[in-house]
Design an enzyme around this catalytic site. Structure first.
Site, short mmCIF file in Angstrom:
data_model
loop_
_atom_site.label_atom_id
_atom_site.label_comp_id
_atom_site.label_asym_id
_atom_site.label_seq_id
_atom_site.Cartn_x
_atom_site.Cartn_y
_atom_site.Cartn_z
N GLU A 15 0.85 -1.21 0.00
CA GLU A 15 0.00 0.00 0.00
C GLU A 15 0.88 1.25 0.00
OE1 GLU A 15 -3.14 -0.03 -1.13
OE2 GLU A 15 -3.73 -1.34 0.53
N GLY A 19 -16.77 5.13 -2.12
CA GLY A 19 -16.05 5.67 -0.95
C GLY A 19 -15.58 4.62 0.04
N ASP A 27 -4.76 1.04 -9.15
CA ASP A 27 -6.20 0.79 -9.24
C ASP A 27 -6.66 0.59 -10.68
OD1 ASP A 27 -5.87 1.40 -6.59
OD2 ASP A 27 -6.85 3.36 -6.71
N TYR A 83 -3.27 12.52 1.01
CA TYR A 83 -2.64 11.61 0.05
C TYR A 83 -1.49 12.31 -0.66
CZ TYR A 83 -2.29 8.15 -3.70
OH TYR A 83 -1.85 7.20 -4.58
C1 GLA Z 1 -5.29 4.85 -3.75
C2 GLA Z 1 -4.55 5.25 -5.03
C3 GLA Z 1 -3.57 4.16 -5.45
C4 GLA Z 1 -2.66 3.75 -4.30
C5 GLA Z 1 -3.47 3.49 -3.03
C6 GLA Z 1 -2.59 3.27 -1.84
O1 GLA Z 1 -6.10 3.74 -3.98
O2 GLA Z 1 -5.47 5.49 -6.06
O3 GLA Z 1 -2.83 4.59 -6.57
O4 GLA Z 1 -1.67 4.71 -4.10
O5 GLA Z 1 -4.35 4.56 -2.73
O6 GLA Z 1 -1.84 2.11 -1.99
#
Ligand code: GLA
Length: 381
Positions: free
Chosen positions: A31, A117, A167, A217
């Site tokens: 992650e 979400g 993702d 983030y």
């Molecule tokens: C979100 C982002 C991904 C990744 C995750 C954390 O889902 O879209 O690109 O960075 O957080 O692993």
């Protein structure tokens, strides 16, 4: 869902729509490593965003969202549309055009069953299904990798989240019964069988809505870049945290802020946990893999600080429940789900216990979501 979309399309725009689907994802481990060019281990799930779509020969697109029950008209040569959901579609079209494609106007109806979400990447599924569908109906010739980048850049340029590629990649490349070991630097990947006999994956949703765009983030991303900048002054071959070892980080520790140090340390260790976890999977050692998941949660909570009280509470119960092999918060953090790897025999008691104790403490019952690792983006008959 398919019938519903077809019917709604017919009612609004007439016959002849084509149908596409692209799924949400889970991530087993790895992650906040993707934008640091490390490794991730996601899989596509059996919940997707679907679109019924057809060229309309006109100047503007007509977009209907089933979930919001809203239809709008968007000129893709015009300004950014208002509703957030339309920006994803607008962004995908813009990113395709930047890469030389011509994308004539279309009508569409879309909706899905990826919980919003909850950290299951409903937005990546939305970008991916439009990327995949437009690529198909207009024969644009983009590879899936490029479609993943188009989705990622939509987030950067039209939504304001500097996300990694995990993702979108998972949504486009998913395969039934396999997780994707993706090297986010080279984009090389391997489909790893994930078939834990006698165990299953379950998600427990804290119902706390995470808001990635709410800046944390992007702050994490900057902190990682700061750490890289410090070390690369001494070792120019270090261009990302992927190139950094704990030894290197420790050598230049004094030149960086303590928070930056912890962020970098988490990422370096998480990459190693993933590699060790994959070796365990190769041997079918799901117990050891589960331990790595617990380790990942610990790092995300204490070093990377993207967890929250509710996520820690569930992970804590998981840790002390017999038959739960591993558990961790999943996705960007600050809410969303805990993913657990649980023995079938322990499943019901575990989920029941979490729901009861969580409800007692927070006054909300978390929802449990069973997931099956499934295929990625596709056209439906
Ligand atoms: C979100 C982002 C991904 C990744 C995750 C954390 O889902 O879209 O690109 O960075 O957080 O692993």
């Amino acid at each position: 869902m398919k019938e519903k979309l077809q019917e709604e399309f017919k009612r609004r725009f007439g016959d002849g729509a084509m149908l596409f689907a692209s799924p949400g994802r889970v991530n087993l481990i790895g992650e906040h490593t993707d934008y640091n060019l490390g490794f991730v281990l996601p899989g596509a799930i059996d919940k997707a965003i679907y679109v019924a779509i057809k060229p309309n020969g006109g100047k503007a697109c007509r977009l209907y969202s089933l979930d919001y029950d809203a239809q709008i008209e968007v000129d893709m040569a015009g300004p950014l549309p208002e509703p957030q959901w339309a920006r994803y579609i607008y962004g995908v079209v813009q990113e395709m055009q930047k890469r030389g494609a011509s994308v004539p106007a279309f009508d569409c109806v879309f909706g899905g069953d990826v919980p919003l979400g909850a950290g299951l990447s409903s937005s990546a599924a939305l970008e991916s299904v439009f990327g995949f569908a437009l690529n198909d109906i207009y024969d644009l010739g983009f590879e899936r990798k490029t479609l993943a980048q188009i989705g990622q850049m939509t987030e950067h340029n039209y939504v304001g989240v500097r996300c990694g590629i995990m993702d979108q990649f998972a949504s486009l490349f998913g395969r039934k019964g396999r997780v994707i070991r993706l090297d986010c630097r080279s984009l090389d990947y391997e489909l790893v069988p994930f078939d834990p006999e006698g165990c299953r994956l379950v998600l427990l949703d804290t119902m706390v809505k995470h808001s990635l765009a709410s800046s944390e983030y992007n702050v994490r991303r900057m902190q990682c870049e700061t750490g890289v900048a410090v070390v690369s002054r001494h070792i120019p071959s270090v261009r990302s945290l992927r190139d950094m070892t704990m030894d290197m980080l420790n050598t230049y520790k004094d030149e960086m802020d303590e928070v930056v140090y912890r962020r970098c340390s988490y990422v370096i260790n998480e990459n190693q946990r993933l590699l060790d976890g994959c070796k365990a999977l190769d041997r079918g050692d799901y117990a050891l893999f589960g331990q790595k998941m617990f380790g990942s949660h610990d790092g995300l909570s204490k070093e990377y600080e993207v967890s929250c009280d509710e996520l820690d509470f569930i992970a804590g119960i998981a840790h002390t429940t017999d038959g739960v092999l591993g558990a961790r918060m999943m996705g960007g953090g600050f809410g969303g789900c805990v993913i657990s790897l649980v023995q079938d025999a322990a499943y019901e008691a575990y989920v029941g216990d979490v729901k009861e104790r969580f409800a007692h403490r927070y006054g909300v019952t978390p929802r449990s979501i069973d997931v099956v690792i499934s295929d990625g983006a596709r056209r439906l008959e």
